[in-house]
Design a protein around this motif. Structure first.
Motif, PDB file in Angstrom:
ATOM      1  N   THR A   1      44.448  20.307 100.871  1.00  0.00           N
ATOM      2  CA  THR A   1      44.049  19.588  99.657  1.00  0.00           C
ATOM      3  C   THR A   1      44.304  18.090  99.788  1.00  0.00           C
ATOM      4  OG1 THR A   1      46.202  20.133  98.639  1.00  0.00           O
ATOM      5  CG2 THR A   1      44.340  21.584  98.162  1.00  0.00           C
ATOM      6  N   ASN A   2      45.362  17.688 100.489  1.00  0.00           N
ATOM      7  CA  ASN A   2      45.606  16.256 100.704  1.00  0.00           C
ATOM      8  C   ASN A   2      44.518  15.616 101.556  1.00  0.00           C
ATOM      9  OD1 ASN A   2      47.938  16.251  99.181  1.00  0.00           O
ATOM     10  ND2 ASN A   2      49.329  16.366 100.936  1.00  0.00           N
ATOM     11  N   ALA A   3      43.871  16.429 102.404  1.00  0.00           N
ATOM     12  CA  ALA A   3      42.781  15.911 103.234  1.00  0.00           C
ATOM     13  C   ALA A   3      41.493  15.746 102.438  1.00  0.00           C
ATOM     14  CB  ALA A   3      42.541  16.841 104.424  1.00  0.00           C
ATOM     15  N   GLY A   4      41.461  16.248 101.194  1.00  0.00           N
ATOM     16  CA  GLY A   4      40.301  16.063 100.331  1.00  0.00           C
ATOM     17  C   GLY A   4      39.504  17.315 100.052  1.00  0.00           C
ATOM     18  N   TYR A   5      39.951  18.463 100.557  1.00  0.00           N
ATOM     19  CA  TYR A   5      39.240  19.719 100.329  1.00  0.00           C
ATOM     20  C   TYR A   5      39.725  20.377  99.042  1.00  0.00           C
ATOM     21  CZ  TYR A   5      37.845  19.065 105.153  1.00  0.00           C
ATOM     22  OH  TYR A   5      37.330  18.535 106.309  1.00  0.00           O
ATOM     23  N   TYR A   6      38.843  21.189  98.472  1.00  0.00           N
ATOM     24  CA  TYR A   6      39.197  21.936  97.278  1.00  0.00           C
ATOM     25  C   TYR A   6      39.769  23.295  97.640  1.00  0.00           C
ATOM     26  CZ  TYR A   6      38.679  25.026  93.288  1.00  0.00           C
ATOM     27  OH  TYR A   6      38.920  25.956  92.306  1.00  0.00           O
ATOM     28  N   MET A   7      40.842  23.656  96.988  1.00  0.00           N
ATOM     29  CA  MET A   7      41.403  25.009  97.033  1.00  0.00           C
ATOM     30  C   MET A   7      41.844  25.373  95.624  1.00  0.00           C
ATOM     31  SD  MET A   7      41.829  26.529 100.141  1.00  0.00           S
ATOM     32  CE  MET A   7      40.915  25.995 101.583  1.00  0.00           C
TER      33      MET A   7
ATOM     34  N   SER B   1      45.398  28.066 107.720  1.00  0.00           N
ATOM     35  CA  SER B   1      45.637  29.074 106.693  1.00  0.00           C
ATOM     36  C   SER B   1      45.704  28.421 105.315  1.00  0.00           C
ATOM     37  CB  SER B   1      46.957  29.804 106.972  1.00  0.00           C
ATOM     38  OG  SER B   1      47.413  30.487 105.831  1.00  0.00           O
ATOM     39  N   PRO B   2      44.811  28.764 104.380  1.00  0.00           N
ATOM     40  CA  PRO B   2      44.889  28.180 103.039  1.00  0.00           C
ATOM     41  C   PRO B   2      46.223  28.400 102.340  1.00  0.00           C
ATOM     42  CG  PRO B   2      42.754  29.172 103.360  1.00  0.00           C
ATOM     43  CD  PRO B   2      43.586  29.558 104.562  1.00  0.00           C
ATOM     44  N   ARG B   3      46.860  29.535 102.570  1.00  0.00           N
ATOM     45  CA  ARG B   3      48.160  29.761 101.920  1.00  0.00           C
ATOM     46  C   ARG B   3      49.241  28.873 102.523  1.00  0.00           C
ATOM     47  NH1 ARG B   3      50.225  35.668 100.356  1.00  0.00           N
ATOM     48  NH2 ARG B   3      49.692  36.268 102.485  1.00  0.00           N
ATOM     49  N   ARG B   4      49.347  28.901 103.855  1.00  0.00           N
ATOM     50  CA  ARG B   4      50.393  28.121 104.516  1.00  0.00           C
ATOM     51  C   ARG B   4      50.115  26.623 104.454  1.00  0.00           C
ATOM     52  NH1 ARG B   4      49.867  28.954 110.506  1.00  0.00           N
ATOM     53  NH2 ARG B   4      48.350  27.284 110.158  1.00  0.00           N
ATOM     54  N   ASP B   5      48.833  26.257 104.582  1.00  0.00           N
ATOM     55  CA  ASP B   5      48.467  24.848 104.738  1.00  0.00           C
ATOM     56  C   ASP B   5      47.848  24.265 103.482  1.00  0.00           C
ATOM     57  OD1 ASP B   5      49.227  25.158 107.439  1.00  0.00           O
ATOM     58  OD2 ASP B   5      47.206  25.822 107.978  1.00  0.00           O
ATOM     59  N   TRP B   6      48.106  24.877 102.332  1.00  0.00           N
ATOM     60  CA  TRP B   6      47.443  24.464 101.094  1.00  0.00           C
ATOM     61  C   TRP B   6      47.603  22.970 100.835  1.00  0.00           C
ATOM     62  CZ3 TRP B   6      48.310  22.237  96.344  1.00  0.00           C
ATOM     63  CH2 TRP B   6      47.352  22.472  95.345  1.00  0.00           C
ATOM     64  N   GLU B   7      48.809  22.458 100.968  1.00  0.00           N
ATOM     65  CA  GLU B   7      49.048  21.036 100.682  1.00  0.00           C
ATOM     66  C   GLU B   7      48.327  20.143 101.689  1.00  0.00           C
ATOM     67  OE1 GLU B   7      52.819  17.970  99.909  1.00  0.00           O
ATOM     68  OE2 GLU B   7      53.143  20.122 100.089  1.00  0.00           O
ATOM     69  N   LEU B   8      48.390  20.495 102.970  1.00  0.00           N
ATOM     70  CA  LEU B   8      47.702  19.723 104.003  1.00  0.00           C
ATOM     71  C   LEU B   8      46.193  19.706 103.753  1.00  0.00           C
ATOM     72  CD1 LEU B   8      47.652  18.349 106.868  1.00  0.00           C
ATOM     73  CD2 LEU B   8      47.392  20.660 107.802  1.00  0.00           C
TER      74      LEU B   8
END
Length: 366
Positions: free
Chosen positions: A160-166, A151-158
């Motif tokens: 983006t830390n993996a290198g994906y853009y949000m 989930s981008p909302r719940r997992d936003w930090e995980l």
């Protein structure tokens, strides 16, 4: 709510041109001699009986349609609705359904992955979550496991830390896109299940507002449920600079030669609202000796000039270096073909090319 028609009595030949439904995107699996084809669908009519134009379809809930063939896609039987939004009604984070995949499991059930669309408000209707479900028989979803596996909302930090853009959390799912680019990309999960190994999911993501990437996640099973045990760094293919959106990935394994193949559908849309006349779509194919890459392009994009997009591989024939595929026509195709399915065709892998068929070669090696 738009109507979901019962299975149509007509057996479709020379592709699937459904009189009541627009059809697009494709995924599939084979069970014995039966090919199971799934796609997104929406009624050609609005609730008031007027015609629904293709560009209006995002304003209405989709369902996943199911077709079967026992003759390598020469003809197709409409099996009706596989999954609709009402089936997800208990989940507040599922207001629409986008594309996914299905794969048989050792216990006989079918693992189903799909994109659960969450409407946060009228200005944020495209928040995309990765969802999982089970089907007992491939004809209907019998149990929804999780509409927020990722989930981008719940997992936003995980994420983006993996290198994906949000985009920033308050902007997720914006109808207007992300930082003047296309909408959020966290969709179209494809199940890759190799015998005696962990299940991997692949889906479309981003590393920048207009820079796409392939997402890879390894799943861990606990009882009858799954969670993401590892989110890999973004995968960028060699020609990533030629497109802005990566969708509907398919990953295949040629066991005899130890090769993996990746098929993706791409386009170069730069912003929401951009005219479709300015958007170049196509399908690209890659190979690698490892699921970890590096991925090698097999050639220039294919199927764009035919206005075909989002194919599925109905059957592999690696001995003859070819894949039997089917795809839907985009809404840029002539009106009678728009959002219908083509006849089956081969994608050859030795020298990347497409061969359209009047009838299918029934002699397969794999």
């Amino acid at each position: 709510m738009v109507d979901i028609p019962a299975p149509h009595a007509y057996v479709f030949e020379n592709g699937i041109n459904h009189p009541l439904l627009y059809l697009w995107d494709a995924w599939s699996y084979i069970d014995g001699d039966v090919m199971h084809l799934y796609c997104l669908a929406v009624s050609r009519k609005k609730p008031d009986g007027t015609t629904l134009q293709p560009m209006e379809r995002n304003a209405y809930p989709f369902h996943i349609r199911h077709f079967t063939s026992e003759n390598n896609g020469i003809s197709w039987k409409d099996e009706g609705c596989f999954l609709d939004v009402d089936r997800c009604a208990a989940h507040e984070d599922c207001h629409n359904i986008w594309s996914g995949s299905i794969a048989p499991m050792p216990n006989g059930k079918k693992l189903v992955a799909f994109t659960a669309i969450e409407h946060i408000d009228d200005h944020h209707k495209f928040l995309q979550n990765i969802a999982l479900a089970y089907s007992d028989d491939g004809y209907a979803v019998h149990q929804i496991l999780d509409t927020e596996l990722s989930s981008p909302r719940r997992d936003w930090e995980l994420i983006t830390n993996a290198g994906y853009y949000m985009a920033d959390p308050q902007s997720l799912g914006s109808n207007a896109g992300e930082e003047k680019g296309p909408i959020l990309a966290w969709r179209d999960p494809y199940i890759f299940a190799k015998k005696n190994e962990s299940i991997n999911l692949f889906w479309g993501g981003k590393v920048g507002p207009t820079e796409s990437a392939l997402v890879r996640a390894e799943l861990r099973k606990t009882g009858m449920t799954y969670n993401v045990s590892r989110l890999y760094p973004p995968v960028r293919v060699p020609d990533s600079d030629e497109f802005s959106q990566l969708e509907l990935p398919k990953v295949l394994y040629d066991e005899a030669n130890g090769l993996f193949y990746l098929m993706i559908s791409t386009c170069n849309r730069l912003y929401e609202g951009q005219s479709d006349d300015e958007v170049d779509k196509g399908v690209r194919v890659y190979k690698s000796g490892s699921l970890d890459g590096q991925w090698e392009s097999l050639g220039s994009k294919i199927l764009g000039s035919e206005n075909l997009f989002g194919p599925t591989v109905l059957r592999t024939d690696f001995k003859n270096n070819r894949l039997l595929c089917i795809a839907s026509y985009t809404d840029a195709a002539e009106q009678q073909r728009s959002l219908t399915f083509s006849t089956p065709f081969y994608v050859y892998l030795d020298v990347l090319r497409v061969e359209f068929l009047q009838s299918c070669d029934l002699n397969f090696s794999d």
